[in-house]
Design a protein around this motif. Structure first.
Motif, PDB file in Angstrom:
ATOM      1  N   MET A  25       0.808  -1.214   0.000  1.00  0.00           N
ATOM      2  CA  MET A  25       0.000   0.000   0.000  1.00  0.00           C
ATOM      3  C   MET A  25       0.844   1.269   0.000  1.00  0.00           C
ATOM      4  O   MET A  25       0.293   2.374  -0.043  1.00  0.00           O
ATOM      5  N   ASP A  48      -1.194   6.039  -7.217  1.00  0.00           N
ATOM      6  CA  ASP A  48      -2.329   5.193  -7.556  1.00  0.00           C
ATOM      7  C   ASP A  48      -3.533   6.070  -7.861  1.00  0.00           C
ATOM      8  O   ASP A  48      -3.796   7.072  -7.185  1.00  0.00           O
ATOM      9  N   TRP A  62      -7.183   5.644  -7.667  1.00  0.00           N
ATOM     10  CA  TRP A  62      -8.142   4.702  -7.104  1.00  0.00           C
ATOM     11  C   TRP A  62      -9.541   4.909  -7.681  1.00  0.00           C
ATOM     12  O   TRP A  62      -9.961   6.029  -7.955  1.00  0.00           O
ATOM     13  N   THR A 118      -9.969  -4.277  -1.050  1.00  0.00           N
ATOM     14  CA  THR A 118      -9.068  -3.497  -1.896  1.00  0.00           C
ATOM     15  C   THR A 118      -8.418  -4.436  -2.906  1.00  0.00           C
ATOM     16  O   THR A 118      -7.853  -5.467  -2.523  1.00  0.00           O
ATOM     17  N   ILE A 136      -5.650  -4.512  -6.083  1.00  0.00           N
ATOM     18  CA  ILE A 136      -4.627  -3.883  -6.905  1.00  0.00           C
ATOM     19  C   ILE A 136      -4.275  -4.857  -8.017  1.00  0.00           C
ATOM     20  O   ILE A 136      -3.940  -6.016  -7.753  1.00  0.00           O
ATOM     21  N   GLU A 137      -4.396  -4.390  -9.245  1.00  0.00           N
ATOM     22  CA  GLU A 137      -4.040  -5.213 -10.404  1.00  0.00           C
ATOM     23  C   GLU A 137      -2.731  -4.706 -10.999  1.00  0.00           C
ATOM     24  O   GLU A 137      -2.577  -3.510 -11.252  1.00  0.00           O
ATOM     25  N   TYR A 138      -1.787  -5.606 -11.223  1.00  0.00           N
ATOM     26  CA  TYR A 138      -0.582  -5.298 -11.984  1.00  0.00           C
ATOM     27  C   TYR A 138      -0.806  -5.820 -13.392  1.00  0.00           C
ATOM     28  O   TYR A 138      -1.075  -7.007 -13.588  1.00  0.00           O
ATOM     29  N   PHE A 157     -10.359  -0.126  -6.101  1.00  0.00           N
ATOM     30  CA  PHE A 157      -9.532  -0.751  -7.138  1.00  0.00           C
ATOM     31  C   PHE A 157      -8.509   0.228  -7.687  1.00  0.00           C
ATOM     32  O   PHE A 157      -8.780   1.412  -7.868  1.00  0.00           O
ATOM     33  N   ALA A 158      -7.308  -0.305  -7.951  1.00  0.00           N
ATOM     34  CA  ALA A 158      -6.274   0.485  -8.634  1.00  0.00           C
ATOM     35  C   ALA A 158      -5.510  -0.425  -9.582  1.00  0.00           C
ATOM     36  O   ALA A 158      -5.285  -1.607  -9.294  1.00  0.00           O
ATOM     37  N   ARG A 161      -1.907  -0.859 -11.534  1.00  0.00           N
ATOM     38  CA  ARG A 161      -0.514  -0.432 -11.539  1.00  0.00           C
ATOM     39  C   ARG A 161       0.199  -0.993 -12.762  1.00  0.00           C
ATOM     40  O   ARG A 161      -0.122  -2.082 -13.232  1.00  0.00           O
TER      41      ARG A 161
END
Length: 222
Positions: free
Chosen positions: A49, A56, A58, A67, A69-71, A102-103, A105
């Motif tokens: 985080m 990010d 968001w 939460t 997080i997608e790479y 959601f974010a 990256r």
């Protein structure tokens, strides 16, 4: 030196990638669509985080119980498939209802993906729309002989002109920040393929199909 040579074709990008390796860039065994059977892991939340070099962006309620997080790599076909098929359901049923934050990256698998990620960042508040457009039209720019030309034609649809396009891809600092996000994810979180998701810190490699979305998220709402 500029990160990209305009008018480059796919061979030029491969040569450029080799030059990065010779220059001492971290060697990563990168691939698309890591097996869904890969063992799950939990990333240290304080590291996961921490604010990355590029902030990010968001989506969803900051107080959402889950939460994600997608790479992702902009040239990854599995990432594009998730974005086109599954993400609309995630947004409508979870993000927009305050259940998920959601974010996305950057984790470029190649210099072309880095270029696309840079252009998305340079679009400012249009980044979400730019990412959606790039994934939806991926076959029209990522798998052609002149990918930069394809990207240039694509981003014109968002209002980005030639000068802005050139300036963005000549931004060495931005290029280094995009790749720094990737390197940190590979070294600290063990990411070797895209897409890779972290759901409340739990690592889930591989694409999430639309029909599997509810099942994947259900344990986090018990």
């Amino acid at each position: 030196m500029s990160p990209f040579r305009f008018g480059a074709n796919r061979r030029d990008f491969l040569v450029f990638g080799g030059a990065l390796a010779v220059a001492g860039a971290p060697a990563l065994a990168l691939a698309q669509g890591e097996s869904k059977d890969a063992p799950a892991a939990k990333a240290p939340l304080d590291l996961l985080m921490a604010e990355p070099p590029l902030p990010d962006l968001w989506m969803g309620d900051a107080k959402a119980p889950v939460t994600i997080i997608e790479y992702a790599s902009m040239t990854c076909s599995h990432c594009a498939d998730f974005n086109v098929r599954t993400f609309p359901l995630l947004k409508a049923n979870y993000i927009d209802k305050g259940k998920v934050r959601f974010a996305l990256r950057e984790f470029p698998l190649d210099p072309l993906a880095a270029a696309a990620a840079m252009l998305a960042r340079c679009s400012g508040d249009k980044r979400e729309a730019m990412v959606e457009l790039m994934f939806a039209q991926q076959k029209n720019w990522a798998f052609v002989n002149n990918p930069l030309e394809g990207l240039r034609d694509l981003v014109k649809q968002t209002g980005m002109g030639q000068t802005a396009f050139d300036n963005c891809l000549n931004d060495q600092a931005l290029f280094e920040k995009v790749n720094s996000i990737r390197d940190t994810a590979a070294q600290k979180f063990g990411i070797t393929a895209t897409p890779t998701f972290f759901i409340n810190g739990d690592k889930k490699p591989g694409e999430i199909a639309p029909e599997a979305l509810d099942e994947v998220l259900a344990p986090y709402f018990k």
